[in-house]
Structures are given as structure tokens and as C-alpha cells.
Design a protein around this motif. Structure first.
Motif, PDB file in Angstrom:
ATOM      1  N   ILE A  17      -1.533   5.918   3.571  1.00 14.57           N
ATOM      2  CA  ILE A  17      -2.701   5.097   3.248  1.00 14.57           C
ATOM      3  C   ILE A  17      -3.211   5.420   1.841  1.00 14.57           C
ATOM      4  N   LEU A  18      -3.238   6.741   1.499  1.00 15.11           N
ATOM      5  CA  LEU A  18      -3.697   7.122   0.157  1.00 15.11           C
ATOM      6  C   LEU A  18      -2.780   6.568  -0.919  1.00 15.11           C
ATOM      7  N   GLU A  19      -1.471   6.638  -0.655  1.00 16.80           N
ATOM      8  CA  GLU A  19      -0.526   6.113  -1.641  1.00 16.80           C
ATOM      9  C   GLU A  19      -0.720   4.629  -1.870  1.00 16.80           C
ATOM     10  N   VAL A  20      -0.860   3.872  -0.768  1.00 16.84           N
ATOM     11  CA  VAL A  20      -1.040   2.429  -0.903  1.00 16.84           C
ATOM     12  C   VAL A  20      -2.335   2.133  -1.655  1.00 16.84           C
ATOM     13  N   GLY A  21      -3.399   2.908  -1.350  1.00 14.91           N
ATOM     14  CA  GLY A  21      -4.661   2.718  -2.049  1.00 14.91           C
ATOM     15  C   GLY A  21      -4.535   2.962  -3.539  1.00 14.91           C
ATOM     16  N   ILE A  22      -3.826   4.057  -3.910  1.00 19.99           N
ATOM     17  CA  ILE A  22      -3.702   4.379  -5.329  1.00 19.99           C
ATOM     18  C   ILE A  22      -2.829   3.352  -6.039  1.00 19.99           C
ATOM     19  N   ILE A  23      -1.722   2.949  -5.406  1.00 22.80           N
ATOM     20  CA  ILE A  23      -0.799   2.023  -6.074  1.00 22.80           C
ATOM     21  C   ILE A  23      -1.453   0.661  -6.275  1.00 22.80           C
ATOM     22  N   LEU A  24      -2.054   0.127  -5.206  1.00 22.88           N
ATOM     23  CA  LEU A  24      -2.676  -1.188  -5.335  1.00 22.88           C
ATOM     24  C   LEU A  24      -3.914  -1.140  -6.221  1.00 22.88           C
ATOM     25  N   GLY A  25      -4.654  -0.045  -6.151  1.00 23.94           N
ATOM     26  CA  GLY A  25      -5.848   0.074  -6.978  1.00 23.94           C
ATOM     27  C   GLY A  25      -5.522   0.101  -8.459  1.00 23.94           C
ATOM     28  N   SER A  26      -4.483   0.864  -8.835  1.00 21.13           N
ATOM     29  CA  SER A  26      -4.130   0.930 -10.254  1.00 21.13           C
ATOM     30  C   SER A  26      -3.572  -0.404 -10.735  1.00 21.13           C
ATOM     31  N   VAL A  45      -9.482   3.970  -6.749  1.00 17.03           N
ATOM     32  CA  VAL A  45      -8.426   4.912  -7.160  1.00 17.03           C
ATOM     33  C   VAL A  45      -8.987   6.323  -7.231  1.00 17.03           C
ATOM     34  N   PHE A  46     -10.181   6.488  -7.823  1.00 18.83           N
ATOM     35  CA  PHE A  46     -10.787   7.821  -7.928  1.00 18.83           C
ATOM     36  C   PHE A  46     -11.041   8.410  -6.549  1.00 18.83           C
TER      37      PHE A  46
ATOM     38  N   LEU B   6       4.386  14.179  -7.142  1.00 21.78           N
ATOM     39  CA  LEU B   6       4.711  14.121  -8.568  1.00 21.78           C
ATOM     40  C   LEU B   6       5.143  12.718  -8.984  1.00 21.78           C
ATOM     41  N   ASN B   7       5.864  12.037  -8.087  1.00 24.68           N
ATOM     42  CA  ASN B   7       6.229  10.649  -8.392  1.00 24.68           C
ATOM     43  C   ASN B   7       4.999   9.762  -8.484  1.00 24.68           C
ATOM     44  N   LEU B   8       4.028  10.024  -7.601  1.00 24.75           N
ATOM     45  CA  LEU B   8       2.781   9.256  -7.654  1.00 24.75           C
ATOM     46  C   LEU B   8       2.053   9.479  -8.976  1.00 24.75           C
ATOM     47  N   GLY B   9       2.033  10.750  -9.437  1.00 20.20           N
ATOM     48  CA  GLY B   9       1.411  11.035 -10.727  1.00 20.20           C
ATOM     49  C   GLY B   9       2.126  10.350 -11.876  1.00 20.20           C
ATOM     50  N   ALA B  10       3.466  10.322 -11.821  1.00 19.30           N
ATOM     51  CA  ALA B  10       4.232   9.661 -12.877  1.00 19.30           C
ATOM     52  C   ALA B  10       3.953   8.155 -12.877  1.00 19.30           C
ATOM     53  N   TYR B  11       3.818   7.560 -11.693  1.00 19.22           N
ATOM     54  CA  TYR B  11       3.538   6.131 -11.605  1.00 19.22           C
ATOM     55  C   TYR B  11       2.174   5.800 -12.201  1.00 19.22           C
ATOM     56  N   LEU B  12       1.154   6.616 -11.860  1.00 17.66           N
ATOM     57  CA  LEU B  12      -0.182   6.395 -12.408  1.00 17.66           C
ATOM     58  C   LEU B  12      -0.180   6.518 -13.926  1.00 17.66           C
ATOM     59  N   PHE B  13       0.572   7.501 -14.447  1.00 12.83           N
ATOM     60  CA  PHE B  13       0.653   7.710 -15.885  1.00 12.83           C
ATOM     61  C   PHE B  13       1.238   6.482 -16.572  1.00 12.83           C
TER      62      PHE B  13
END
Lengths: 198, 100
Positions: A17-26, A45-46, B6-13
Motif C-alpha cells: 500500500i505504501l509503495e502504491v501511494g508513493i508511486i502514484l503520488g509522485s 507522498v510525505f 532502494l529501488n523505491l528511492g531510485a524511482y522517486l529520485f
């Protein structure tokens, strides 16, 4: 993972759920045309990153993330958006130019390069090396105690310099952003006073 | 687990850099810069959790980065306000006063 000792599937569900939130939010921050929506997606995202910090056993940084990023930086950005906002187009996603496509390809290649580096590194051998060393005399179990002790003994100078940096940033932001009517009012007072002296 | 975060951090970057380069609004560029800072923080705290449980130096560095990013956001938004007051426009690609 000392704080949260959940069962396997629940941990996986929370992380998903956190991953989906961060990916869609960004994606929403970058691609949406309406900038108010972007500001709220940034807040999402924050918040998701803060819960990720809780799951990574960093509870002080998670609380600081919510207080500072969601509570101060995001509110500041929403204020700036409200002061500046000029409604431009009614579409949800803006159209891409040639420069946008080139930038997208470059960023995609950087992302694939980073993922290749991450997946090809042998993390297990590094873990074996670092776990054999023990430096700290006090064995703090609480995260906040450890951070407090280190901030006041080993990292004292950066801590004090950080407070000076924050003071300078506060004064600088106020000086840059205040209105210039103060000068014009004093000029009018001087013009009124000078004919009286004749 | 470690590689996943780490992959998540790279994606955000990468998304932050993409938004920073292609945004035409000044405030959106500052928002994408905050995304980049958060990606770096995720990286630091993941490494601190996996390799440095005794001393957690990564978390302390992340605290410093959070404070510096907040100060930089405040000054950046003050500059944006000053520019908007003078030019009455928020498009970054049309400001060329400092060009030679």
C-alpha cells in the motif's frame, strides 16, 4: 525490524500500500496540470514516506518527517500556490514537448542504471562485515536515546551550525518576501516635511 | 527487502529530476526538488537500518537533510513570491533578465 513485529503477509500488504501511494503520488505531483492537486499529492507522498520510516525502525525521523515536511513545508507550498495560482488550462494532464520526451528518456535510462546497480550488488557480504564491529559503549535500545546521545557528543558542531543556518534562512526569507511599501511611506513623509521648512 | 526500498528511492529520485527539468511553474519545480530530498532520505535510512544499527549515523544525516530542505524551501518560495510580484508570471522558461 525492532519496532514492528508483524506477521509476514500483513507486513507485505502494508509495504504494498505504501509503495502504491508513493508511486502514484509522485506521478501526480509531476504530471497533473492543476497545481493544487499536485500540492496535495505531495502531502500524500510525505505521509507515506513517514510510515515507511516507522517500518524501517526510525521512529524519530518518522515523527520529524510528519512534523516538518507535512506540517511546515507542505503548508508553506500550499500558501505559495494560493498566492501565485493563475488557472491556466482545463485539461488534467498537460501535453508533452520534444524536450519533455528527451528528458523522460534520459531519466528512464538513469533509473534503469540505478536499478541494475542495486540488483547486482552483493548486499549480504557487506552485512557480514559491518555486523562484527561494535563501537558504542552505551547500548541504547530506544532509537530516540541513541540519536540524542550522538547529536550532543559526536555531532555537536553540525547541530549548532544547523541552528544558525535555520536562523539565517528565517531572516532571509522574511527580508526577501516582505512588501516594499515601507520605503514609499517614509518617502512621502519626507516630501511632506520639506515644504514646511521653507 | 533492502533492494526493494532502494529501488523505491531510485524511482522517486528519477521522477523528481524529471519533474524539476520539465516543469514550467516555479512552485512545481520546488515541489519536485523536495521529492529528490526525500528519495535521498529513504536511501540513507534504509542503509542505516540494515548496516548501522549500533550508531544509526544515517538517521542523523537524514535529520540534517530534513532541516536544510525546510530552510531551502522557505527561501525558495520567498524568491518565487518576489519574482511573481515583479513580473506577474510564473513561467520559468520566460525569465531571461540575467541572460547575457
Amino acid at each position: 525490524m525492532n519496532i514492528i513485529e508483524l506477521s509476514g503477509p500483513l507486513h507485505e500488504i502494508i509495504f504494498f500500500i505504501l509503495e502504491v501511494g508513493i508511486i502514484l503520488g509522485s506521478l501526480g505531483v509531476v504530471l497533473l496540470t492543476n497545481i493544487v492537486y499536485s500540492a496535495f499529492f505531495l502531502g500524500l507522498v510525505f505521509f507515506c514516506i513517514s510510515i515507511l520510516y516507522f517500518a524501517l525502525n526510525a521512529d524519530f525521523v518518522a515523527a520529524a518527517q510528519i512534523l516538518i515536511y507535512v506540517g511546515a513545508v507542505n503548508v508553506l507550498i500550499v500558501f505559495a500556490v494560493m498566492l501565485i495560482n493563475k488557472p491556466q488550462s482545463k485539461k488534467l494532464f498537460s501535453s508533452w514537448t520534444i524536450g519533455d520526451t528527451i528528458t523522460f528518456l534520459v531519466c528512464l535510462s538513469i533509473f534503469f542504471l540505478l536499478v541494475t546497480i542495486i540488483l547486482n550488488t552483493s548486499w549480504s557480504s557487506i552485512t557480514l562485515i559491518t555486523e562484527s564491529k561494535k563501537f558504542l559503549n552505551f547500548d541504547f535500545t530506544q532509537n530516540v536515546q541513541r540519536i540524542g546521545y550522538l547529536l550532543l557528543t559526536q555531532f555537536l558542531l553540525p547541530f549548532e551550525l544547523l541552528s544558525i543556518v535555520l536562523l539565517v534562512a528565517l531572516i532571509g526569507a522574511i527580508v526577501i518576501a516582505r512588501r516594499e511599501n515601507l520605503m514609499k511611506i517614509t518617502e512621502k513623509v519626507q516630501i511632506k516635511k520639506s515644504p514646511k521648512s521653507f | 527487502m533492502l533492494e526493494h526500498v532502494l529501488n523505491l528511492g531510485a524511482y522517486l529520485f528519477c521522477i523528481g529530476i524529471f519533474g524539476l527539468i520539465t516543469s514550467r511553474n516555479m512552485v512545481r519545480a520546488l515541489m519536485c526538488l523536495e521529492l529528490v530530498f526525500n528519495a535521498v532520505n529513504i536511501n540513507l535510512i534504509t542503509f542505516s537500518n540494515s548496516f548501522d544499527t549500533q550508531q544509526s549515523k544515517g538517521e542523523i544525516f537524514a535529520i540534517f537533510i530534513i532541516a536544510i530542505a525546510a530552510a531551502e524551501a522557505a527561501i525558495g518560495l520567498a524568491i518565487v513570491l518576489a519574482i511573481y510580484r515583479n513580473k506577474n508570471s510564473t513561467r520559468i522558461d520566460q525569465f531571461n533578465l540575467l541572460k547575457w
